[in-house]
Design a protein around this motif. Structure first.
Motif, mmCIF file in Angstrom:
data_model
loop_
_atom_site.group_PDB
_atom_site.id
_atom_site.type_symbol
_atom_site.label_atom_id
_atom_site.label_comp_id
_atom_site.label_asym_id
_atom_site.label_seq_id
_atom_site.Cartn_x
_atom_site.Cartn_y
_atom_site.Cartn_z
ATOM 1 N N VAL A 144 3.731 -37.830 -14.505
ATOM 2 C CA VAL A 144 3.391 -37.574 -13.109
ATOM 3 C C VAL A 144 2.084 -38.280 -12.763
ATOM 4 C CG1 VAL A 144 4.557 -35.342 -13.049
ATOM 5 C CG2 VAL A 144 2.161 -35.430 -13.665
ATOM 6 N N GLU A 145 2.002 -38.759 -11.528
ATOM 7 C CA GLU A 145 0.782 -39.386 -11.027
ATOM 8 C C GLU A 145 -0.124 -38.304 -10.440
ATOM 9 O OE1 GLU A 145 -0.217 -42.519 -11.176
ATOM 10 O OE2 GLU A 145 1.562 -43.080 -12.337
ATOM 11 N N MET A 146 -1.373 -38.320 -10.813
ATOM 12 C CA MET A 146 -2.273 -37.293 -10.321
ATOM 13 C C MET A 146 -3.604 -37.907 -9.896
ATOM 14 S SD MET A 146 -2.574 -34.213 -9.506
ATOM 15 C CE MET A 146 -0.901 -33.890 -10.070
ATOM 16 N N ASP A 147 -3.954 -37.655 -8.639
ATOM 17 C CA ASP A 147 -5.282 -37.999 -8.157
ATOM 18 C C ASP A 147 -5.791 -36.819 -7.339
ATOM 19 O OD1 ASP A 147 -3.881 -38.111 -5.802
ATOM 20 O OD2 ASP A 147 -4.115 -40.261 -5.492
ATOM 21 N N ALA A 148 -6.905 -36.978 -6.683
ATOM 22 C CA ALA A 148 -7.501 -35.857 -5.964
ATOM 23 C C ALA A 148 -8.296 -36.350 -4.778
ATOM 24 C CB ALA A 148 -8.403 -35.044 -6.891
ATOM 25 N N ALA A 149 -8.339 -35.514 -3.743
ATOM 26 C CA ALA A 149 -9.255 -35.758 -2.638
ATOM 27 C C ALA A 149 -10.655 -35.379 -3.117
ATOM 28 C CB ALA A 149 -8.856 -34.928 -1.425
ATOM 29 N N VAL A 150 -11.644 -36.182 -2.744
ATOM 30 C CA VAL A 150 -12.995 -36.003 -3.274
ATOM 31 C C VAL A 150 -13.991 -35.848 -2.132
ATOM 32 C CG1 VAL A 150 -14.828 -37.011 -4.699
ATOM 33 C CG2 VAL A 150 -12.421 -37.402 -5.295
ATOM 34 N N GLY A 151 -14.865 -34.843 -2.281
ATOM 35 C CA GLY A 151 -16.014 -34.692 -1.398
ATOM 36 C C GLY A 151 -17.272 -34.832 -2.223
ATOM 37 N N LEU A 152 -18.256 -35.586 -1.739
ATOM 38 C CA LEU A 152 -19.498 -35.816 -2.473
ATOM 39 C C LEU A 152 -20.676 -35.679 -1.516
ATOM 40 C CD1 LEU A 152 -21.276 -36.823 -4.830
ATOM 41 C CD2 LEU A 152 -20.695 -39.162 -4.140
ATOM 42 N N VAL A 153 -21.633 -34.812 -1.860
ATOM 43 C CA VAL A 153 -22.837 -34.636 -1.042
ATOM 44 C C VAL A 153 -24.046 -34.499 -1.961
ATOM 45 C CG1 VAL A 153 -21.658 -33.518 0.894
ATOM 46 C CG2 VAL A 153 -22.575 -32.123 -0.960
ATOM 47 N N GLU A 154 -25.200 -34.849 -1.424
ATOM 48 C CA GLU A 154 -26.469 -34.621 -2.117
ATOM 49 C C GLU A 154 -27.150 -33.416 -1.490
ATOM 50 O OE1 GLU A 154 -30.678 -36.894 -3.263
ATOM 51 O OE2 GLU A 154 -29.107 -37.955 -2.162
ATOM 52 N N ALA A 155 -27.653 -32.519 -2.317
ATOM 53 C CA ALA A 155 -28.319 -31.319 -1.814
ATOM 54 C C ALA A 155 -29.583 -31.698 -1.057
ATOM 55 C CB ALA A 155 -28.659 -30.390 -2.970
ATOM 56 N N GLN A 156 -29.791 -31.050 0.082
ATOM 57 C CA GLN A 156 -30.960 -31.302 0.907
ATOM 58 C C GLN A 156 -32.042 -30.260 0.613
ATOM 59 O OE1 GLN A 156 -31.052 -34.075 2.801
ATOM 60 N NE2 GLN A 156 -28.996 -34.477 1.992
ATOM 61 N N PRO A 157 -33.326 -30.633 0.737
ATOM 62 C CA PRO A 157 -34.409 -29.666 0.496
ATOM 63 C C PRO A 157 -34.269 -28.436 1.383
ATOM 64 C CG PRO A 157 -35.281 -31.900 0.650
ATOM 65 C CD PRO A 157 -33.841 -31.984 1.056
ATOM 66 N N GLY A 158 -34.350 -27.260 0.782
ATOM 67 C CA GLY A 158 -34.260 -26.017 1.537
ATOM 68 C C GLY A 158 -32.853 -25.583 1.880
ATOM 69 N N GLU A 159 -31.843 -26.355 1.479
ATOM 70 C CA GLU A 159 -30.454 -26.017 1.811
ATOM 71 C C GLU A 159 -29.967 -24.881 0.922
ATOM 72 O OE1 GLU A 159 -26.426 -28.528 2.900
ATOM 73 O OE2 GLU A 159 -27.684 -29.236 1.271
ATOM 74 N N ASN A 160 -29.187 -23.945 1.510
ATOM 75 C CA ASN A 160 -28.635 -22.859 0.706
ATOM 76 C C ASN A 160 -27.246 -23.228 0.195
ATOM 77 O OD1 ASN A 160 -26.688 -22.260 2.761
ATOM 78 N ND2 ASN A 160 -28.215 -21.029 3.829
ATOM 79 N N MET A 161 -26.728 -22.412 -0.704
ATOM 80 C CA MET A 161 -25.462 -22.713 -1.356
ATOM 81 C C MET A 161 -24.303 -22.716 -0.357
ATOM 82 S SD MET A 161 -23.759 -21.002 -4.771
ATOM 83 C CE MET A 161 -23.634 -19.372 -4.076
ATOM 84 N N LYS A 162 -24.296 -21.786 0.581
ATOM 85 C CA LYS A 162 -23.204 -21.696 1.546
ATOM 86 C C LYS A 162 -23.100 -22.968 2.373
ATOM 87 C CE LYS A 162 -21.516 -18.903 5.423
ATOM 88 N NZ LYS A 162 -21.790 -17.715 6.288
ATOM 89 N N ASP A 163 -24.223 -23.460 2.875
ATOM 90 C CA ASP A 163 -24.206 -24.677 3.706
ATOM 91 C C ASP A 163 -23.821 -25.896 2.882
ATOM 92 O OD1 ASP A 163 -24.945 -23.168 5.856
ATOM 93 O OD2 ASP A 163 -27.085 -23.621 5.699
ATOM 94 N N LEU A 164 -24.303 -25.960 1.647
ATOM 95 C CA LEU A 164 -23.970 -27.100 0.786
ATOM 96 C C LEU A 164 -22.473 -27.139 0.501
ATOM 97 C CD1 LEU A 164 -24.954 -29.451 -0.990
ATOM 98 C CD2 LEU A 164 -25.328 -27.798 -2.825
ATOM 99 N N LEU A 165 -21.888 -25.996 0.199
ATOM 100 C CA LEU A 165 -20.445 -25.939 -0.072
ATOM 101 C C LEU A 165 -19.633 -26.272 1.180
ATOM 102 C CD1 LEU A 165 -20.334 -22.740 -2.312
ATOM 103 C CD2 LEU A 165 -19.841 -25.075 -3.038
ATOM 104 N N ALA A 166 -20.111 -25.849 2.331
ATOM 105 C CA ALA A 166 -19.407 -26.148 3.584
ATOM 106 C C ALA A 166 -19.396 -27.652 3.836
ATOM 107 C CB ALA A 166 -20.078 -25.401 4.740
ATOM 108 N N ARG A 167 -20.498 -28.329 3.560
ATOM 109 C CA ARG A 167 -20.568 -29.776 3.779
ATOM 110 C C ARG A 167 -19.617 -30.528 2.858
ATOM 111 N NH1 ARG A 167 -24.784 -33.079 3.049
ATOM 112 N NH2 ARG A 167 -26.026 -31.728 1.671
#
Length: 359
Positions: free
Chosen positions: A312-335
């Motif tokens: 089977v062929e397997m790939d994935a959709a990818v999201g990549l972000v860099e954490a911003q100063p003062g950012e909380n976990m909820k906002d980082l995961l949402a981005r």
């Protein structure tokens, strides 16, 4: 009577507004509500126990998808039985899991209690000896014969020296024993934490373990990036080859993902067919790492289904972000979640090209 008269005075057009709902529409609404309830139960199971919740969530999702087909009474009864079976099994496993963790805590407390008891017994023994020595000193004060007093003082000094030496020796042994017990305590605590933060299927960090490491990186305020991967076509693998094959695929993918990552990277299964990688460094470094990951991890996987070995062929959709100063976990995961879904939409628009992973 006024209400009845008002009802009788209404014309046919007004009465037609109060027709009972269409049975097909009512069935569709009830089915959708049932599917939503199964989804909610799966989400709650993950929040209740991050270690054992994902398998139940996945099973309930499969049952919910099955209700999207033509609804028949046998299908509803079968689904009801399977839901009850899955919930019962999950409840028993979860109770056993938390009972085991409670046992770990009790054993750790017993280790500390025994250590405290040992110290208390030693202190009580020497308190008794010093009390006896004090009484002897008081008795010496009443002696008037100087040679007798000198002899008593010499004996008392020797007894005191012997007592202090024993205290010193016992103190070293008590500290040694206490250190050993503390080491045992630390080892058991670490083992309990490892079990709580590991995904049972893949051996990677689970959601709880990833959240802990994510929080530590945010608190450290050093550059790091977050990668979210969502497998494409995983449902088709389950539908075509069965859930055992799907589990094998997840384990293979997890192994490749871990192998393609650095020792300092945190790699874990976020839930279902979603994975997360935490990369120390800037976005530029992370982009290069993701490109290597796509080259080495995406591609053809061989499954073992009975006597067959489908590829089977397997790939994935990818999201990549860099954490911003003062950012909380909820906002980082949402981005990162938003970027991953954007990438998934783009991937659906272009055809998938088969590829072989390098060996």
């Amino acid at each position: 009577m006024i209400s009845i008269k008002k009802y009788l005075d209404q014309d046919a057009n007004e009465l037609s507004k109060y027709r009972p709902p269409d049975p097909a529409e009512l069935l569709a609404a009830m089915t959708e509500a049932y599917r939503a309830s199964l989804g909610a139960m799966g989400s709650c199971s993950v929040r209740a126990c991050a270690t054992l919740g994902p398998p139940l969530q996945r099973s309930l999702m499969v049952l919910a998808e099955g209700l999207g087909k033509a609804i028949t009474p046998p299908l509803v009864r079968e689904t009801e039985g399977q839901v009850e079976q899955h919930l019962s099994a999950w409840g028993e496993k979860t109770a056993e899991y938390f009972q085991q963790r409670a046992g770990d805590v009790k054993e750790i407390l017993m280790v500390l209690a025994r250590a405290a008891e040992t110290v208390a017994e030693r202190d009580q023994r020497y308190t008794s000896q010093f009390s006896e020595f004090t009484k002897r000193l008081q008795a010496m004060a009443k002696l008037e014969d100087l040679p007798q007093l000198r002899s008593a003082i010499v004996r008392g000094a020797q007894d005191l020296k012997t007592c202090v030496e024993r205290m010193e020796h016992d103190g070293r042994e008590s500290v040694k024993a206490l250190r050993s017990q503390v080491s045992t305590y630390e080892a058991k605590l670490e083992e309990a934490e490892q079990r709580a933060s590991r995904d049972a299927l893949t051996g990677l960090d689970n959601r709880q373990g990833l959240e802990n490491k994510l929080q530590r990186r945010l608190a450290a305020q050093k550059p790091f990036c977050l990668v979210l991967l969502d497998l494409n076509g995983f449902k088709d693998v389950n539908d075509t080859y069965g859930h055992a094959a799907g589990d094998e695929l997840l384990k293979q993918f997890a192994t490749e993902l871990r192998s393609s990552s650095r020792a300092t990277d945190a790699v874990g299964r976020w839930g279902g067919d979603e994975f997360i990688v935490l990369l120390d460094g800037t976005l530029t470094d992370a982009q290069s790492h993701v490109e290597r990951m796509q080259k080495w991890v995406f591609g053809a996987y061989v499954l073992h289904v009975g006597n067959a070995a489908p590829k089977v062929e397997m790939d994935a959709a990818v999201g990549l972000v860099e954490a911003q100063p003062g950012e909380n976990m909820k906002d980082l995961l949402a981005r990162v979640d938003a970027l991953m879904y954007k990438n998934k939409a783009e991937m659906h628009k272009r055809p998938r090209v088969p590829s072989e992973r390098p060996h």
